[in-house]
Design an enzyme around this catalytic site. Structure first.
Site, PDB file in Angstrom:
ATOM      1  N   ASN A   1       0.870  -1.182   0.000  1.00  0.00           N
ATOM      2  CA  ASN A   1       0.000   0.000   0.000  1.00  0.00           C
ATOM      3  C   ASN A   1       0.904   1.227   0.000  1.00  0.00           C
ATOM      4  OD1 ASN A   1      -1.780   2.056   0.498  1.00  0.00           O
ATOM      5  ND2 ASN A   1      -2.400   1.345   2.541  1.00  0.00           N
TER       6      ASN A   1
ATOM      7  N   HIS B   1      -9.408   0.892   5.088  1.00  0.00           N
ATOM      8  CA  HIS B   1      -8.120   1.094   5.769  1.00  0.00           C
ATOM      9  C   HIS B   1      -8.345   2.027   6.967  1.00  0.00           C
ATOM     10  CE1 HIS B   1      -4.035   2.307   6.613  1.00  0.00           C
ATOM     11  NE2 HIS B   1      -3.646   1.236   5.946  1.00  0.00           N
TER      12      HIS B   1
ATOM     13  N   GLU C   1      -6.707   4.375   8.109  1.00  0.00           N
ATOM     14  CA  GLU C   1      -6.478   5.812   7.862  1.00  0.00           C
ATOM     15  C   GLU C   1      -7.711   6.457   7.260  1.00  0.00           C
ATOM     16  OE1 GLU C   1      -2.814   5.340   5.687  1.00  0.00           O
ATOM     17  OE2 GLU C   1      -1.792   4.779   7.547  1.00  0.00           O
TER      18      GLU C   1
ATOM     19  N   GLY D   1       2.946   2.191  10.866  1.00  0.00           N
ATOM     20  CA  GLY D   1       3.912   3.277  10.748  1.00  0.00           C
ATOM     21  C   GLY D   1       4.656   3.597  12.027  1.00  0.00           C
TER      22      GLY D   1
HETATM   23  P1  13P Z   1       3.301   0.353   7.618  1.00  0.00           P
HETATM   24  O1  13P Z   1       3.810  -0.918   6.996  1.00  0.00           O
HETATM   25  O2  13P Z   1       4.011   1.583   7.120  1.00  0.00           O
HETATM   26  O3  13P Z   1       3.225   0.258   9.096  1.00  0.00           O
HETATM   27  O4  13P Z   1       1.784   0.529   7.102  1.00  0.00           O
HETATM   28  C1  13P Z   1       0.907  -0.525   7.218  1.00  0.00           C
HETATM   29  C2  13P Z   1      -0.331  -0.188   6.483  1.00  0.00           C
HETATM   30  O5  13P Z   1      -1.091   0.678   6.874  1.00  0.00           O
HETATM   31  C3  13P Z   1      -0.602  -0.923   5.232  1.00  0.00           C
HETATM   32  O6  13P Z   1      -1.900  -0.703   4.787  1.00  0.00           O
END
Ligand code: 13P
Length: 246
Positions: free
Chosen positions: A13, A98, A100, A174
């Site tokens: 992603n 997701h 986010e 993240g």
């Molecule tokens: P990271 O691998 O940067 O932690 O992100 C995970 C993510 O949100 C994938 O959709």
């Protein structure tokens, strides 16, 4: 179908990262890599790069996906993209729900359910994401939260052929923080139980700070059917190392 027959999926992603030059170069590196993966590789670039990346990936085994879609096929929805349009651009997959988007756009389970249904109508595989916050985990509610969210996020059209589940603990995204493997195993088992008759054949990915140095351990449990990778998917070397660990 068992863990042995669920083909692993390593999905990248890219989130809101990438311009034409670097995005196409990254896709080119993946398309040129040897094809002896134990996993299917998928990348989900930002919408502006879907068409050029589709051209780069043509003829390669690397699949293309969108990061989100609207619940309707067309209409007056300024700024949105339908699942139908993603399919038209060469996508086979789309991420729905997701964390986010759930957080920044208040996307409810009902909205995610409608988007996944739209993905299915467009012939796409929906990657339906669920995950608990740090507060929910600290309160001992992780399994209850994610199983309830999954139940409410899956449309009636859900089948192993058109749906992948992604367990992404919000606090692990993240941050470099990881759940312990036993926690991942417990949540995946709880999610698989929600899937009922489809559980044995449907893939459940783990996402959240997956990196080359932790991928083998995270992908080892039989109930973990791949990874949804954010930051590390922006480096061909790292993403291929994760795929190689599968
Ligand atoms: P990271 O691998 O940067 O932690 O992100 C995970 C993510 O949100 C994938 O959709």
């Amino acid at each position: 179908m068992s863990a042995a027959t669920r083909r692993l999926l390593i999905a990248g992603n890219w989130k809101m990262n990438g311009h034409a030059a670097d995005g196409c170069a990254l896709a080119r590196s993946l398309a040129a890599a040897p094809e002896d993966w134990a996993a299917t590789l998928l990348i989900c670039p930002p919408a502006t790069l879907l068409a050029p990346v589709a051209s780069v990936l043509a003829g390669s085994p690397v699949a293309l996906g969108g990061q989100d879609c609207h619940a309707e096929a067309a209409g007056a929805h300024t700024g949105d993209i339908s699942a139908d349009m993603l399919a038209d651009a060469g996508c086979t997959h789309v991420i729905t729900g997701h964390s986010e988007r759930r957080a920044a756009y208040s996307e409810s389970d009902a909205v995610v359910r409608a988007k996944a249904a739209a993905a299915h109508r467009a012939g796409l595989i929906a990657i339906v994401c669920v995950g608990e916050t740090a507060a929910e985990r600290d309160a001992g509610k992780a399994e209850a939260v994610v199983t309830a969210s999954l139940r409410a996020s899956l449309p009636d059209s859900t089948r192993p052929e058109n749906t992948v589940i992604a367990y992404e603990p919000v606090w692990a995204i993240g941050t470099g923080r990881l759940p312990i493997i036993d926690e991942v195993i417990a949540v995946h088992a709880a999610l698989r139980a929600v899937l009922g008759e489809h559980g044995a054949a449907m893939r459940i990915l783990y996402g959240g700070s997956v990196k080359p140095d932790n991928a083998a351990a995270l992908l080892a449990p039989p109930d973990v059917d791949g990874a949804l990778v954010g930051g590390a998917s922006l480096s061909a070397a790292d993403f291929l190392a994760i795929a190689g660990a599968a």
